[in-house]
Design a protein around this motif. Sequence first.
Motif, PDB file in Angstrom:
ATOM      1  N   UNK A  38      -0.464 -15.944   4.196  1.00 11.58           N
ATOM      2  CA  UNK A  38      -0.202 -14.503   4.182  1.00 11.58           C
ATOM      3  C   UNK A  38      -0.824 -13.877   2.938  1.00 11.58           C
ATOM      4  N   UNK A  39      -1.420 -12.692   3.102  1.00 14.84           N
ATOM      5  CA  UNK A  39      -2.168 -12.082   2.023  1.00 14.84           C
ATOM      6  C   UNK A  39      -1.322 -11.491   0.907  1.00 14.84           C
ATOM      7  N   UNK A  40      -0.050 -11.253   1.152  1.00 13.88           N
ATOM      8  CA  UNK A  40       0.836 -10.749   0.111  1.00 13.88           C
ATOM      9  C   UNK A  40       0.915  -9.233   0.063  1.00 13.88           C
ATOM     10  N   UNK A  41       1.918  -8.734  -0.666  1.00 18.31           N
ATOM     11  CA  UNK A  41       2.195  -7.305  -0.713  1.00 18.31           C
ATOM     12  C   UNK A  41       1.092  -6.504  -1.379  1.00 18.31           C
ATOM     13  N   UNK A  42       0.550  -7.011  -2.481  1.00 17.14           N
ATOM     14  CA  UNK A  42      -0.476  -6.245  -3.194  1.00 17.14           C
ATOM     15  C   UNK A  42      -1.690  -6.006  -2.312  1.00 17.14           C
ATOM     16  N   UNK A  43      -2.054  -7.012  -1.546  1.00 14.59           N
ATOM     17  CA  UNK A  43      -3.191  -6.868  -0.644  1.00 14.59           C
ATOM     18  C   UNK A  43      -2.873  -5.866   0.456  1.00 14.59           C
ATOM     19  N   UNK A  44      -1.668  -5.939   1.005  1.00 17.11           N
ATOM     20  CA  UNK A  44      -1.265  -4.997   2.060  1.00 17.11           C
ATOM     21  C   UNK A  44      -1.322  -3.558   1.566  1.00 17.11           C
ATOM     22  N   UNK A  45      -0.855  -3.318   0.358  1.00 17.33           N
ATOM     23  CA  UNK A  45      -0.905  -1.972  -0.208  1.00 17.33           C
ATOM     24  C   UNK A  45      -2.346  -1.506  -0.347  1.00 17.33           C
ATOM     25  N   UNK A  46      -3.222  -2.385  -0.833  1.00 16.77           N
ATOM     26  CA  UNK A  46      -4.621  -2.019  -1.053  1.00 16.77           C
ATOM     27  C   UNK A  46      -5.315  -1.630   0.245  1.00 16.77           C
ATOM     28  N   UNK A  47      -5.158  -2.433   1.300  1.00 18.40           N
ATOM     29  CA  UNK A  47      -5.857  -2.137   2.553  1.00 18.40           C
ATOM     30  C   UNK A  47      -5.267  -0.912   3.244  1.00 18.40           C
ATOM     31  N   UNK A  48      -3.964  -0.697   3.111  1.00 18.79           N
ATOM     32  CA  UNK A  48      -3.357   0.488   3.713  1.00 18.79           C
ATOM     33  C   UNK A  48      -3.826   1.757   3.002  1.00 18.79           C
ATOM     34  N   UNK A  49      -3.952   1.701   1.703  1.00 23.25           N
ATOM     35  CA  UNK A  49      -4.442   2.863   0.965  1.00 23.25           C
ATOM     36  C   UNK A  49      -5.899   3.153   1.301  1.00 23.25           C
ATOM     37  N   UNK A  50      -6.683   2.111   1.517  1.00 23.36           N
ATOM     38  CA  UNK A  50      -8.072   2.311   1.920  1.00 23.36           C
ATOM     39  C   UNK A  50      -8.155   2.988   3.275  1.00 23.36           C
ATOM     40  N   UNK A  51      -7.351   2.525   4.234  1.00 21.98           N
ATOM     41  CA  UNK A  51      -7.312   3.149   5.557  1.00 21.98           C
ATOM     42  C   UNK A  51      -6.828   4.592   5.475  1.00 21.98           C
ATOM     43  N   UNK A  52      -5.828   4.830   4.632  1.00 24.29           N
ATOM     44  CA  UNK A  52      -5.287   6.182   4.469  1.00 24.29           C
ATOM     45  C   UNK A  52      -6.353   7.137   3.945  1.00 24.29           C
TER      46      UNK A  52
END
Length: 269
Positions: A38-52
């Motif tokens: 699993x990529x972890x929370x920090x990675x999830x935040x980064x990719x979601x902000x990029x999509x946003x």
Amino acid sequence: MDWLQAIIIALIQGVTEFLPISSSAHLLFPSLLLGWPDQGLTFDVAVHLGSLLAVVIYLRSDLNAMVLGLWQWHQEKRLNQQATLALMLIVATLPAVFFGLVLKGWIQVNAREIWVVAVTTLVFGLLLGWADWRSRRQYQMATMSWRHTLCIGLAQALALLPGTSRSGITMTAALMLGYTREAAARFSFLMSIPVIIAASSLMALELATTKVAIVWAPMLIAFVVSFASAWLCIVLFMQVISRMGMWPFVVYRIVLGAGLCWLILPILN
């Protein structure tokens, strides 16, 4: 997580976030086929902000118009079309927030199995094809009603089931209600903004309460890749549906669902 993993997973997230093909189904493949953790929370935040950022830039004219409409409503004390649309987005978001809070624990325990993702990928893919085939396609986003807004918002809550696809189910609902493909897609993209903001905020809050060391280089790469791929996919998607409709994505979902079923056969046996 090394740089290659960060780029590939961010690319998957960016490409699948706004297409009606389910990002959760695709994010299973790196772990199933390559054994990646699993990529972890920090990675999830980064990719979601990029999509946003990608969807905000693409829809900047709509967002600017809504902000101006809200300001004019405040100044003139009279509700206008753009302010109404902004309020409709809030209403459309409420069902997903409510059911997400109520059912989050149950979904994490009972609905994150691979077979669930395979079934929802197939079923809701076929439903998208039926809606695209049967839709009257006569309404535009400017004629959105409160009843239709609530219906699409309730449909968005179904995306809490992994494999459903948030964009897919909201476009399906809009098409079933008689909206054009372009209007269905555009409203779905607008609906994604408060959802991504809410999800990113919750993840960032959870991250702030942990003592996980953040490695910034892969996170920055993930943000850039997610942003670029999401923006390009939105642009190309709008061009594809105006010419070919939703069927390329319906066929793709059927193939994807079948592929997931094939992958889980050894597990079931």
